[in-house]
Structure formats: structure tokens, C-alpha cells
Design a protein around this motif. Structure first.
Motif, PDB file in Angstrom:
ATOM      1  N   ARG A 164       0.828  -1.205   0.000  1.00 35.53           N
ATOM      2  CA  ARG A 164       0.000   0.000   0.000  1.00 35.53           C
ATOM      3  C   ARG A 164       0.866   1.260   0.000  1.00 35.53           C
ATOM      4  NH1 ARG A 164      -4.555  -1.870   4.477  1.00 35.53           N
ATOM      5  NH2 ARG A 164      -5.638  -3.396   3.116  1.00 35.53           N
ATOM      6  N   GLN A 181       2.351   0.149 -15.645  1.00 36.16           N
ATOM      7  CA  GLN A 181       0.922   0.145 -15.877  1.00 36.16           C
ATOM      8  C   GLN A 181       0.462  -1.289 -16.157  1.00 36.16           C
ATOM      9  OE1 GLN A 181      -0.901   2.889 -15.422  1.00 36.16           O
ATOM     10  NE2 GLN A 181       1.005   3.970 -14.914  1.00 36.16           N
ATOM     11  N   SER A 182      -0.820  -1.483 -16.034  1.00 40.67           N
ATOM     12  CA  SER A 182      -1.354  -2.817 -16.301  1.00 40.67           C
ATOM     13  C   SER A 182      -1.155  -3.174 -17.764  1.00 40.67           C
ATOM     14  CB  SER A 182      -2.847  -2.861 -15.948  1.00 40.67           C
ATOM     15  OG  SER A 182      -3.562  -1.913 -16.722  1.00 40.67           O
ATOM     16  N   GLU A 222      -1.721  -2.604  -5.852  1.00 41.77           N
ATOM     17  CA  GLU A 222      -2.863  -2.111  -6.626  1.00 41.77           C
ATOM     18  C   GLU A 222      -2.881  -0.585  -6.644  1.00 41.77           C
ATOM     19  OE1 GLU A 222      -6.328  -3.793  -4.887  1.00 41.77           O
ATOM     20  OE2 GLU A 222      -5.877  -5.843  -5.509  1.00 41.77           O
ATOM     21  N   ARG A 223      -3.237  -0.064  -7.803  1.00 41.70           N
ATOM     22  CA  ARG A 223      -3.525   1.352  -7.979  1.00 41.70           C
ATOM     23  C   ARG A 223      -4.837   1.464  -8.746  1.00 41.70           C
ATOM     24  NH1 ARG A 223       2.133   4.487  -9.653  1.00 41.70           N
ATOM     25  NH2 ARG A 223       2.943   4.678  -7.527  1.00 41.70           N
ATOM     26  N   ASP A 224      -5.748   2.233  -8.163  1.00 40.42           N
ATOM     27  CA  ASP A 224      -7.082   2.391  -8.761  1.00 40.42           C
ATOM     28  C   ASP A 224      -7.734   1.035  -8.994  1.00 40.42           C
ATOM     29  OD1 ASP A 224      -6.635   5.137  -8.802  1.00 40.42           O
ATOM     30  OD2 ASP A 224      -5.722   5.053 -10.809  1.00 40.42           O
ATOM     31  N   GLN A 225      -7.601   0.141  -7.967  1.00 42.65           N
ATOM     32  CA  GLN A 225      -8.199  -1.193  -7.985  1.00 42.65           C
ATOM     33  C   GLN A 225      -7.697  -2.041  -9.153  1.00 42.65           C
ATOM     34  OE1 GLN A 225     -12.446  -0.648  -7.890  1.00 42.65           O
ATOM     35  NE2 GLN A 225     -12.441   0.055  -5.750  1.00 42.65           N
ATOM     36  N   THR A 226      -6.500  -1.730  -9.621  1.00 40.46           N
ATOM     37  CA  THR A 226      -5.877  -2.509 -10.693  1.00 40.46           C
ATOM     38  C   THR A 226      -4.518  -3.003 -10.208  1.00 40.46           C
ATOM     39  OG1 THR A 226      -6.980  -1.180 -12.392  1.00 40.46           O
ATOM     40  CG2 THR A 226      -5.083  -2.502 -13.083  1.00 40.46           C
TER      41      THR A 226
END
Length: 668
Positions: free
Chosen positions: A49, A60-61, A329-333
Motif C-alpha cells: 500500500r 501500468q497494467s 494495486e492502484r485504482d483497484q488494478t
């Protein structure tokens, strides 16, 4: 199974104690593991976190191109020898190609390997270059990008053809080396360092397959970051190793190292823990190998958004490593995976100490319990042995019970436990049986003594009647009365004789004899008595020794011969044989004659039982004591007497199985 063996078996049941303790230690080890798993997972989640909310550059994803660190200098020659250490982690390029990216202080390197069976060749500057086999390279620098065409009509050096106008600091000229083999071609090139590329597009065009000749697959560039590693070392706890991966498992940053505190235990403790106490451990090699990509099940689970933990073997002896993988996770990704590893000797140390304490306690308990049970079994066996010896001593040589010894010397009759109750029960039983046996032994002599006087009175009365004048009708009754009195007198004398024979047989002294000589002597004596009957004698060629009373054996043979002679016709046959059996000898006398009645075969050797015809008035009655004497002689020699009909129905056979009389022990 003896009493000691049974109690030993009961003592072995105490092995359930260490087994239960072993299961408890394993359960304790599992609980310790679960506690550490929860703590390390919570720590890893907090670090993940923190990475997500800071300015740490995270991928990025999606997919990207990974740039490896070149550990050795790379020579741009079109061959893949310099790329061999990095080849296992090549990245797929379309359906037919593979891509390797690396960088060092000298520049940015690229190696493209395309597999195709059919080739269309042209140089990058030719007019038909876009319709031949070629590679499109798209360099992206922030918002700027520029494409290049890589092609060559022959192996050797090549110069890329520009497809776009100048943009930013992107180079105007790219050179490289082109090589071919029977299965495809290789292109190797180097870009100058400091370009600041953040993405790269690569496209492979094959004329045989067709398609867009300038298409390129653009992906962001992923590489190991020293800045991210420093930030990770600041966030991760001490004595842990942290690794930040892309969702596909490429290494972005790492910090820390695995350390264990305390002294290193011996190899025996390590073997005990790993073989008896530890729950299954994963192999350490997939985690400890220094590779740019970790393709582990735990990473795949974290990529799907689920934390995973695994216990693996430690690098140091008797240490274990707990590893946890949590998603970043960032922005639930999910944009990354954080691996946190912690080495520990606490779990093995506590488990080994608990197991050692358990072993010592269990061994002590088993030792004490075994000693107590052995002492109890020994004492119980000795007491039962005394009771057995007392039972054997209670019987005299003539078969009677020693009532005086039973009343005064019977052991353990005053004990308060169950063996004392058993001893008192035996004592009461022997006293009752002894009294009843003495009564039965003296009954015949008492009856014969008591009957003599009434018989004398009856006989004298009959004598007086002979002198009186009796009618002719009364004379037959007087004769019958005289015959009855004579038979009663014979019966009384036989009862007295039977009692004397029993005592004589019981008191006979044994000696070592050759049964062959005894039987041979009896057979020679019987031949004149056989008359016109034939007598065969079958004896072994070797002496047959036995410890017994030869006069009793001869007496038994006399009874058997007398019995057989009375049933054998005048022209019949008799056969006397001797043979050795297991633990003794068997004497058999067979004779021609009528078969034995089935109803009488079990009673032939009882006292006062006879199969001969009832005697006529005036004849001496047969009282049936002969076979009874045979049975007594057999029993005195530890054997048995039996009778059977011959298989061919020609006669009967009486056998005497003897095992010898016990040798008397010398009093010490």
C-alpha cells in the motif's frame, strides 16, 4: 503368550504417549507457522500500500518489454553467443520471432530472432523493401516516436531506413548486423545510451504471410530500477528480502537479504526437524536463483488479486523461509506483485526443543512404567509358579492327595488379593477331592470286608440246607443259590484284588529297559499257550530303550494275550508287534476273531467290564479286570491303551502306547 509377554505388550502401549506428543509438536509447529504467515502477510500488505500511494514509478497494467542488465560486454555481430545467459528469458515477438533487450553503460542492445522457412530478401533502401521480409522498429521517447525499417538482402552490416521525420533526440541513423541460417534470420543492433526510451514498438513482417508492413507492437519498457530498490529498502522490515515484480513476474526492484540469528544447530537437529517435525517445505531453488523473472504459482495468485504464502527450505542449515506474495494495486488494478521473504530458526528451534523435551519425558515415563510392569509381572509369575508347584506337590506318587501337606503348607492361602482367593479355592478343592479319593480307594476293601460276614452266613445256611430233606422242586433253587454265593465271593475277592493291583502299579519302581527284549521274552512264553493257533512276532532290529517298569509291561501283555486267546478260534492266528513312535513305543497284539461291538469300544478298559459269554452255573465268572489293568499300566507309563477293528474285518487289534515313566529327581 506368557504373562510377562502380555504385560510387555501392555507396556508397549505407552508408545502412544510419544506418538501423541509428536502429533502435538507438529500441530504446534503448524500454529507457529500460521502466526508468522499472518504477521508477514500483514507487513507485506502495508508495504504494498505504501508503494501504491507514493511517487514510485510502477508499471501500468498490461504487457511490456523487459530490458535486462547486460552482465558481460555485448559485441554487435548478428550472432547470439553474447546473449546466451539471457536467452532463457527471451520475449515472444509475434508468432515466429523472439526479442531480447539489454542495456549497460555503453548503450541499449536489441537482438531479434525470426524463424521462417520462406524468405523474400531486399535491402532497407530498396523500393520493394516494404514488400520483403523486414522488421519495423518504433522508438518512443515521451510523446515523440520515430519508426525505422530493418532489412537486408544478404548477411552482414545493415543501415535502418527512416520511416518518419526527425523527432526529439531520437537518432537519424541506426546500424546493425544481419545474419541468416537455414531456419530464419537474426538482427542485432545497438542504440546510444541516454535516449530515455520509455516504450518500444517492434513488428515483424513476413512476405509469405502478408499483413500490414509497417505495423509494430508497442509496449512500455520495464527494467530494474535502483531508485525503486532504495525506496523498497526504506519501506521493507529488516532481516527480510523484498522483491517488486511486474504482474507477469519481471523483476523491477529488490532489497535486503535473508539473515538468521543465533548459533547454527547440528546436523542431527536439522535431520530430525525436516524428517519428523516439519510440514512439507518447498524447494528453495526457484526462489534463490538470481533471474530476471520469477514465474511462480504464488506470483500468479497475487496477480489475480489474492495473497499467497509458501514455506520453503532455507539457504542455511536448519532454517526455513516464509515467503508471501501480495498484489500492489492502484485504482483497484494490479500493477505489480510484492514478494517478501523472511528466514527463521525460531520455528525449528522451538519444535526441536519441544520434541526433545517430549522424548526425554516419554522415555522416562516408559522406563518407569516398563520397570513397574516388569516387577509386577515377575512377582506375579513367581507367585503363580509357587501355586503351580504346590498343586504338583499335593499329589503323591501313588496318585493320592497329601491332605496333611495341603492343610499346613499350601502357599499364599493367607494372601488378601485374588491369588490368595485362588489358593484358598485350590486348598478347599484339594481337601474335598482328597477326602473323596481316599473314600473311593478304600471303598472296595471296605465292601469286601463288610460282605465277607454276610456271605459266610448265607453259605453256612446253604450248607445246612443240604442236610435237610428238600423236595425235588427245591433242589434247583438250592443249586442256584450256591452258584450266586460263589459268584459274589469271587466278586468280593476281585474288588479287593483290584485295589491291591492299583496300589502295586502306582508303587512300581521304573528302570531303563529294552522293550524289544521284554516283548521277545513274552512272545516266547506265549507260544506253548497258543496251542494250534499261529503266533507271529514282529520286532525292530535295533534296541528300543525306555524308562519304565518291565514287570508291569509284561503283566499288561499277559492280560492282552489272555483276552485275545479267548476270542481266537483254534485254527486262527495272533500277531504281536513292537515299533517306535514319536517320543515312545507302541505294542500291538492283533488276533483273528469277532469284531468289537460299537457300543462297547469306549468302555473296554473300564473296571468290571467283559465281553465274554456269561458263565454257566458252576463255572468261574469272568470279572473284566484284565483290560482295566492294561489301561492302568499304559497310564503309569504316560501312554494310552486302545482297541480297534482291523480294516479287513478279520479280527481286532489292541495297542499299548508307552512314553516312559518320569525319572525321579534327587533331593538336593
Amino acid at each position: 503368550m506368557s504373562l510377562r509377554q502380555k504385560l510387555l505388550l501392555v507396556a508397549l502401549c505407552t508408545l502412544a504417549l510419544p506418538v501423541a506428543g509428536w502429533l502435538y509438536v507438529r500441530q504446534m509447529e503448524t500454529l507457529l507457522r500460521q502466526g508468522q504467515e499472518q504477521a508477514l502477510t500483514a507487513t507485506a500488505t502495508a508495504v504494498a500500500r505504501s508503494l501504491a500511494v507514493t511517487d514510485v514509478p510502477l508499471p501500468q497494467s498490461g504487457t511490456g518489454w523487459y530490458v535486462q542488465q547486460a552482465l558481460n560486454p555485448i559485441t554487435v555481430d548478428g550472432y547470439g553467443d553474447d546473449w546466451a545467459p539471457m536467452t532463457p528469458w527471451s520475449q515472444p515477438l509475434g508468432k515466429q520471432g523472439k526479442l531480447l533487450l539489454a542495456e549497460d553503460d555503453s548503450g541499449f542492445y536489441m537482438y531479434i530472432d525470426v524463424r521462417t522457412a520462406r524468405r523474400t530478401r531486399a535491402d532497407a533502401g530498396d523500393a520493394n523493401a516494404l514488400s520483403s521480409d523486414h522488421v519495423v522498429l518504433d522508438l518512443i521517447q515521451g510523446a515523440q516516436h520515430r519508426r525505422y525499417l530493418l532489412a537486408s538482402a544478404a548477411p552482414g552490416a545493415f543501415t535502418a531506413q527512416l520511416l518518419d521525420p526527425p523527432a526529439g533526440d531520437l537518432p537519424d541513423r541506426i546500424t546493425g548486423q544481419w545474419q541468416e541460417d537455414g531456419s530464419g534470420y537474426h538482427a542485432e543492433l545497438r542504440l546510444p545510451s541516454g535516449l530515455g526510451l520509455n516504450a518500444l514498438g517492434v513488428g515483424v513482417y513476413t512476405a509469405a504471410n502478408g499483413g500490414d508492413p509497417v505495423a509494430a507492437e508497442v509496449r512500455p519498457l520495464w527494467r530494474y530500477s535502483t531508485n525503486v530498490s532504495q525506496e523498497l529498502s526504506r519501506l521493507a522490515p529488516e532481516d527480510t528480502r523484498a522483491r517488486l515484480l511486474t504482474p507477469s513476474g519481471w523483476l523491477l526492484a529488490q532489497s535486503g537479504k535473508l539473515t538468521t540469528s543465533g548459533s547454527q544447530p547440528g546436523w542431527l537437529s536439522s535431520v530430525v526437524y525436516r524428517s519428523l517435525l516439519a510440514n512439507p517445505l518447498e524447494e528453495a531453488e526457484p526462489w534463490t536463483t538470481d533471474v530476471p523473472r520469477l514465474d511462480l504459482p504464488e506470483v500468479q495468485s497475487a496477480r489475480d488479486g489474492t495473497s499467497a504464502t509458501v514455506w520453503r527450505q532455507g539457504e542455511q542449515r536448519d532454517s526455513v523461509v516464509l515467503a508471501t506474495a501480495v498484489p500492489v494495486e492502484r485504482d483497484q488494478t494490479v500493477v505489480g506483485v510484492l514478494l517478501l521473504e523472511q528466514a527463521s530458526r525460531a520455528v525449528p528451534l522451538l519444535a526441536n526443543r519441544a520434541f526433545l523435551s517430549l522424548l526425554l519425558t516419554s522415555f522416562g515415563v516408559m522406563l518407569v512404567a516398563g520397570a513397574i510392569l516388569l516387577w509386577f509381572a515377575t512377582r506375579l509369575s513367581l507367585r503363580l509358579g509357587r501355586l503351580r508347584d504346590a498343586v504338583e506337590r499335593a499329589q503323591l506318587n501313588d496318585g493320592r492327595l497329601d491332605g496333611q501337606w495341603i492343610q499346613g503348607h499350601f502357599p499364599m492361602a493367607h494372601a488378601e488379593d485374588e491369588i490368595g482367593d485362588l489358593a484358598r479355592s485350590f486348598q478347599s478343592l484339594f481337601e474335598a477331592v482328597g477326602g473323596y479319593t481316599d473314600y473311593l480307594r478304600t471303598l472296595a476293601s471296605k465292601l469286601s470286608h463288610e460282605l465277607n460276614t454276610p456271605l459266610a452266613i448265607v453259605k453256612s445256611s446253604l450248607d445246612n440246607l443240604e442236610h435237610a430233606e428238600l423236595s425235588d422242586e427245591a433242589q434247583p433253587y438250592l443249586a442256584r443259590a450256591r452258584d450266586g454265593v460263589a459268584r459274589l465271593g469271587t466278586l468280593v475277592r476281585a474288588m479287593s484284588e483290584a485295589s491291591r493291583m492299583e496300589r502295586a502299579i502306582a508303587a512300581a519302581e521304573p528302570e531303563d529297559v529294552d522293550l524289544a527284549d521284554v516283548v521277545r521274552g513274552c512272545a516266547e512264553a506265549y507260544r506253548p499257550l497258543a496251542g494250534t493257533r499261529s503266533l507271529e512276532c514282529a520286532l525292530p532290529h535295533q534296541p528300543l530303550h525306555m524308562h519304565g517298569a518291565p514287570e508291569l509291561i509284561a503283566q499288561a501283555l499277559d492280560k492282552l494275550f489272555d483276552n485275545a486267546l479267548s476270542f481266537t478260534p483254534s485254527d486262527g492266528w495272533l500277531r504281536l508287534s513292537l515299533r517306535a513312535i514319536d517320543g515312545g513305543a507302541e505294542i500291538e497284539l492283533a488276533n483273528q476273531g469277532p469284531p468289537l461291538p460299537a457300543a462297547m469300544q469306549g468302555r473296554l478298559f473300564d473296571s468290571l467290564v467283559s465281553l465274554r459269554d456269561k458263565a454257566t452255573p458252576g463255572d468261574a465268572p469272568h470279572l473284566g479286570l484284565g483290560l482295566y489293568v492294561v489301561r492302568l499300566v499304559a497310564e503309569r507309563h504316560g501312554g494310552v491303551a486302545s482297541a480297534r477293528n482291523l480294516e479287513d474285518g478279520s479280527g481286532v487289534a489292541f495297542s499299548l502306547r508307552l512314553h516312559g515313566m518320569p525319572r525321579q529327581r534327587l533331593a538336593g
